[in-house]
Write a protein that holds these residues in place. Structure first.
Motif, short mmCIF file in Angstrom:
data_model
loop_
_atom_site.label_atom_id
_atom_site.label_comp_id
_atom_site.label_asym_id
_atom_site.label_seq_id
_atom_site.Cartn_x
_atom_site.Cartn_y
_atom_site.Cartn_z
N ARG A 60 0.84 -1.20 0.00
CA ARG A 60 0.00 0.00 0.00
C ARG A 60 0.87 1.25 0.00
O ARG A 60 1.79 1.37 0.80
CB ARG A 60 -0.93 0.01 1.22
CG ARG A 60 -1.89 -1.17 1.26
CD ARG A 60 -2.66 -1.19 2.58
NE ARG A 60 -3.54 -2.35 2.66
CZ ARG A 60 -4.83 -2.33 2.33
NH1 ARG A 60 -5.39 -1.19 1.93
NH2 ARG A 60 -5.56 -3.42 2.42
N TYR A 61 0.54 2.17 -0.90
CA TYR A 61 1.24 3.44 -0.99
C TYR A 61 0.22 4.56 -1.13
O TYR A 61 -0.88 4.35 -1.67
CB TYR A 61 2.21 3.47 -2.18
CG TYR A 61 3.40 2.57 -2.01
CD1 TYR A 61 4.61 3.06 -1.54
CD2 TYR A 61 3.30 1.21 -2.30
CE1 TYR A 61 5.70 2.23 -1.38
CE2 TYR A 61 4.39 0.36 -2.13
CZ TYR A 61 5.58 0.88 -1.67
OH TYR A 61 6.66 0.05 -1.50
N GLN A 62 0.60 5.75 -0.69
CA GLN A 62 -0.29 6.90 -0.79
C GLN A 62 0.53 8.14 -1.11
O GLN A 62 1.54 8.41 -0.45
CB GLN A 62 -1.06 7.10 0.53
CG GLN A 62 -2.09 8.21 0.49
CD GLN A 62 -3.01 8.17 1.69
OE1 GLN A 62 -3.76 7.22 1.88
NE2 GLN A 62 -2.96 9.21 2.50
N THR A 95 0.40 12.45 -2.18
CA THR A 95 -0.35 13.68 -2.29
C THR A 95 0.16 14.42 -3.51
O THR A 95 1.33 14.85 -3.56
CB THR A 95 -0.20 14.56 -1.04
OG1 THR A 95 -0.68 13.82 0.10
CG2 THR A 95 -1.03 15.83 -1.17
N LEU A 102 -5.37 13.31 -3.48
CA LEU A 102 -4.93 12.08 -2.82
C LEU A 102 -4.89 10.93 -3.82
O LEU A 102 -5.86 10.70 -4.55
CB LEU A 102 -5.89 11.72 -1.68
CG LEU A 102 -5.55 10.48 -0.85
CD1 LEU A 102 -4.23 10.67 -0.12
CD2 LEU A 102 -6.67 10.17 0.13
N HIS A 103 -3.76 10.23 -3.88
CA HIS A 103 -3.59 9.11 -4.81
C HIS A 103 -3.19 7.87 -4.02
O HIS A 103 -2.11 7.81 -3.44
CB HIS A 103 -2.51 9.44 -5.85
CG HIS A 103 -2.47 8.49 -6.99
ND1 HIS A 103 -1.65 8.67 -8.09
CD2 HIS A 103 -3.15 7.33 -7.23
CE1 HIS A 103 -1.82 7.68 -8.93
NE2 HIS A 103 -2.72 6.85 -8.43
N ARG A 104 -4.09 6.88 -3.98
CA ARG A 104 -3.83 5.63 -3.27
C ARG A 104 -3.46 4.54 -4.28
O ARG A 104 -4.08 4.44 -5.33
CB ARG A 104 -5.05 5.19 -2.48
CG ARG A 104 -5.49 6.17 -1.41
CD ARG A 104 -6.69 5.62 -0.67
NE ARG A 104 -7.80 5.35 -1.58
CZ ARG A 104 -8.89 4.66 -1.26
NH1 ARG A 104 -9.02 4.15 -0.05
NH2 ARG A 104 -9.86 4.48 -2.13
N LEU A 107 -2.37 0.27 -4.59
CA LEU A 107 -2.19 -1.05 -4.00
C LEU A 107 -1.61 -1.97 -5.06
O LEU A 107 -2.11 -2.05 -6.18
CB LEU A 107 -3.51 -1.63 -3.50
CG LEU A 107 -4.11 -1.01 -2.24
CD1 LEU A 107 -5.02 0.16 -2.61
CD2 LEU A 107 -4.91 -2.05 -1.46
N GLN A 161 -12.96 -0.72 1.80
CA GLN A 161 -11.88 -1.39 2.51
C GLN A 161 -12.04 -2.90 2.48
O GLN A 161 -11.07 -3.65 2.29
CB GLN A 161 -11.82 -0.89 3.96
CG GLN A 161 -11.46 0.58 4.09
CD GLN A 161 -10.10 0.90 3.48
OE1 GLN A 161 -9.15 0.15 3.65
NE2 GLN A 161 -10.02 2.02 2.78
N SER A 196 -5.52 1.44 -8.24
CA SER A 196 -5.12 2.81 -7.97
C SER A 196 -6.36 3.70 -7.95
O SER A 196 -7.26 3.52 -8.77
CB SER A 196 -4.14 3.28 -9.06
OG SER A 196 -3.87 4.65 -8.96
N ASN A 203 -10.48 5.67 -10.74
CA ASN A 203 -9.97 4.39 -10.25
C ASN A 203 -9.44 3.58 -11.41
O ASN A 203 -10.09 3.48 -12.46
CB ASN A 203 -11.08 3.61 -9.53
CG ASN A 203 -11.63 4.36 -8.33
OD1 ASN A 203 -11.09 4.28 -7.24
ND2 ASN A 203 -12.70 5.10 -8.55
#
Length: 213
Positions: free
Chosen positions: A59-61, A63, A69-71, A73, A112, A128, A139
Motif C-alpha cells: 500500500r502506498y499513498q 499527495t 490524494l492518490h492511493r 495497491l 476497505q 489505484s 480508479n
C-alpha cells in the motif's frame, strides 16, 4: 483509435445526449488521467525494495498537485515489469452534491473490505484511486486479462457497492475497458469500450449508454 466509433443503444436511451447526466463522451480526457495514474504506478514500482518478507498488497499513498490524494495497491508487482499486454478497467465517478454521513461511512467500509478480498484474485495486479477534485474519483484496475473482471463481479461486497450503494451515492459513473500494449513500461493505454451510467429516480435508477471504439 478514436476515428471510428460505433454505439450500441440500450433500451433506456436513444443517444448519449438523452442521458440526464454524464452525457458527454470523455474517453480522450479520461485516458489522459488514467495514463498519468499508470505512470505513477510505474514510478512507485521502481522505488519498491524487493524484500522477501513483504506483505501483499503493498500500500502506498501520494499527495499530488492541489492536494489530490492518490492511493495505490500492488497485489502482484513483479508481473507489472513485463512487456506483455495488460488489461485495465478505469472507473470515473461523480458524487452527489450531498450524501449523509452514514452512507459515506458505509461506502468507506465497503471499499476497505473489497480491497482486502481482491488479494485472492490471481490475475489482479494493481489498483489505484485518485481524487482529482472533491467528489471526482478516478480508479484504475490493472489485470492480466479481462477474464479477471468476472471474478471481480462475483465478490459480494462489489455487488453491494455497485447495485445498492452506487445509485444512492453517485450522480454518474463512466467505466472504461482497455489494454496496455507492451505493459506499463510502454504506457500507451487504448480504450476498447466505455459505459456511461446516469443515476436517476425516474428510469429504474439509471440510464445506460455504451460506446465501442
Amino acid at each position: 483509435m478514436y476515428q471510428m466509433l460505433q454505439y450500441s443503444l440500450p433500451v433506456q436511451v436513444q443517444e448519449i445526449h438523452a442521458l440526464e447526466k454524464n452525457n458527454v463522451l470523455k474517453g480522450r480526457t479520461d485516458l489522459i488521467v488514467l495514463r498519468h495514474m499508470a505512470r505513477q504506478l510505474r514510478l512507485t514500482l521502481l522505488t519498491i525494495d524487493g524484500a522477501s518478507d513483504a506483505v501483499f498488497p503493498l500500500r502506498y499513498q501520494l499527495t499530488e498537485r492541489h492536494t489530490s490524494l492518490h492511493r495505490m495497491l500492488f497485489y502482484r508487482p513483479a508481473q507489472l515489469f513485463g512487456e506483455e499486454t495488460l488489461s485495465f478497467v478505469g472507473f470515473v465517478s461523480g458524487r452527489q452534491p450531498a450524501i449523509d454521513l452514514d452512507l459515506s461511512a458505509e461506502l468507506l467500509q465497503a471499499d476497505q473490505q473489497m480491497l482486502t478480498k481482491l488479494t485472492h484474485i490471481p490475475g489482479l495486479l494493481a489498483y489505484s484511486s485518485l481524487e482529482l477534485q472533491p467528489g471526482r474519483w478516478y480508479n484504475l484496475v490493472v489485470m492480466q486479462s479481462f477474464e479477471v473482471k468476472s471474478d471481480l463481479k462475483k465478490i459480494d461486497m462489489h455487488q453491494h457497492a455497485a447495485y445498492q450503494l452506487g445509485p444512492r451515492a453517485y450522480d454518474w459513473i463512466r467505466i472504461h475497458s482497455g489494454i496496455f500494449p507492451g505493459g506499463l513500461a510502454k504506457n500507451t493505454p487504448q480504450l476498447i469500450k466505455t459505459r456511461h451510467y446516469a443515476f436517476t429516480a425516474t428510469l429504474k435508477n439509471f440510464q445506460l449508454y455504451e460506446a465501442v471504439y
